[in-house]
Scaffold this active site. Sequence first.
Site, PDB file in Angstrom:
ATOM      1  N   LYS A   1       0.844  -1.200   0.000  1.00  0.00           N
ATOM      2  CA  LYS A   1       0.000   0.000   0.000  1.00  0.00           C
ATOM      3  C   LYS A   1       0.878   1.249   0.000  1.00  0.00           C
ATOM      4  O   LYS A   1       0.637   2.192  -0.754  1.00  0.00           O
ATOM      5  CB  LYS A   1      -0.922   0.003   1.234  1.00  0.00           C
ATOM      6  CG  LYS A   1      -2.018  -1.043   1.160  1.00  0.00           C
ATOM      7  CD  LYS A   1      -2.754  -1.200   2.482  1.00  0.00           C
ATOM      8  CE  LYS A   1      -3.701  -2.406   2.419  1.00  0.00           C
ATOM      9  NZ  LYS A   1      -4.324  -2.692   3.714  1.00  0.00           N
TER      10      LYS A   1
ATOM     11  N   GLN B   1      -4.146  -1.331   9.724  1.00  0.00           N
ATOM     12  CA  GLN B   1      -4.007  -2.698   9.214  1.00  0.00           C
ATOM     13  C   GLN B   1      -4.551  -3.701  10.231  1.00  0.00           C
ATOM     14  O   GLN B   1      -4.158  -3.685  11.400  1.00  0.00           O
ATOM     15  CB  GLN B   1      -2.521  -2.985   8.902  1.00  0.00           C
ATOM     16  CG  GLN B   1      -2.272  -4.318   8.235  1.00  0.00           C
ATOM     17  CD  GLN B   1      -2.924  -4.429   6.850  1.00  0.00           C
ATOM     18  OE1 GLN B   1      -2.859  -3.508   6.042  1.00  0.00           O
ATOM     19  NE2 GLN B   1      -3.567  -5.552   6.578  1.00  0.00           N
TER      20      GLN B   1
ATOM     21  N   ASP C   1     -11.201   2.689   3.776  1.00  0.00           N
ATOM     22  CA  ASP C   1     -11.571   1.277   3.683  1.00  0.00           C
ATOM     23  C   ASP C   1     -13.099   1.124   3.627  1.00  0.00           C
ATOM     24  O   ASP C   1     -13.605   0.074   3.258  1.00  0.00           O
ATOM     25  CB  ASP C   1     -11.065   0.508   4.918  1.00  0.00           C
ATOM     26  CG  ASP C   1      -9.729  -0.187   4.675  1.00  0.00           C
ATOM     27  OD1 ASP C   1      -9.429  -0.484   3.506  1.00  0.00           O
ATOM     28  OD2 ASP C   1      -9.006  -0.423   5.658  1.00  0.00           O
TER      29      ASP C   1
END
Length: 296
Positions: A54, A98, A121
Amino acid sequence: MTAEIISGTEIRKAILAEVKEEVDQMKEKHGKVPGLVTILVGSSPASISYVTLKVKTAISLGFHEIQDDQPEDISEEDLLALIDKYNNDPDIHGILVQLPLPKHIDDKKILVAINPDKDVDAFHPVNVGRLMIGGEEAIFHPCTPAGIQEMIVRSGTETSGAEVVVVGRSNIVGKPIAMMMAQKGVGANATVTIVHTRTKDLAAHCKRADILIVAAGVPGLVKPEWIKPGSTVIDVGVNRIGMNEKTGKAILSGDVDFNAAKEIAGKITPVPGGVGPMTIAMLMKNTLKSAQYALK
Ligand code: NAP
């Protein structure tokens, strides 16, 4: 007739090029770039590899990227304070934590602490609600379903009035993609059915799907005879079915019997190289959207 292969690798490349172009324009016009922070707690090798990918992608697009690594024993209180800091940082438009987090930290408490307008997200309940409402309310769509919809649209598959069958009802794939396909709008307006382990006749539902989206996590679940000739098949499943002894890498397969299904479907995604590569591209797109939204 062999189906057209919808390549996630190729579509990802195109999306990232588009995002890069928009970042360059934003920089020129406003002197700003999208800002993304990736928070990694602990040192799980799998999490490190996801975060690294990422971070690398964000940097390659010209984002302002902060990789904020925290020790395994960070307290919940300190992690919440860190999120609060980035919630209030005007140069940060996307906050990624994460998962999984260590056991002493409550995932849900952390995810709801993220400002929904920076929740790239799209897992925050506010964004789940916005997705339900649809239209302008839904700033971000969760990345895997967003990638699926993008593949359907870019492959030229007609969605308006189409029968869509979604196998699986998880919060991260099945439910959101079903809702997105049923909304009014481009790449949607479909008639949607969700099937799961309690569905009585899975085969009968799959057989009438113009677009079949499979996210069950069961290798080979969808048999070739369940596929409507000429339909579009999106295989989200990623299953480890063995190990390549030479490379030491896992052998992956989807939820659909790809080799047989490609002789029946009109369009189909492979595994690997299908939906998988799309998720990160949509994450970058969400961060760009967040930055554009902040400039309004
Ligand atoms: P999940 O949370 O385990 O949900 C699986 C869903 O499939 C459940 O709703 C389950 O039904 C249904 N299901 C399982 N076996 C079934 C069967 N035999 N018949 C009918 N329905 C069945 O999984 P997920 O997180 O949605 O992920 C699904 C797959 O997609 C996994 O292989 C995962 O690795 C993959 N995935 C890929 C990406 C990506 O490529 N970027 C992202 C996310 C997930 P019940 O609700 O009745 O139990």
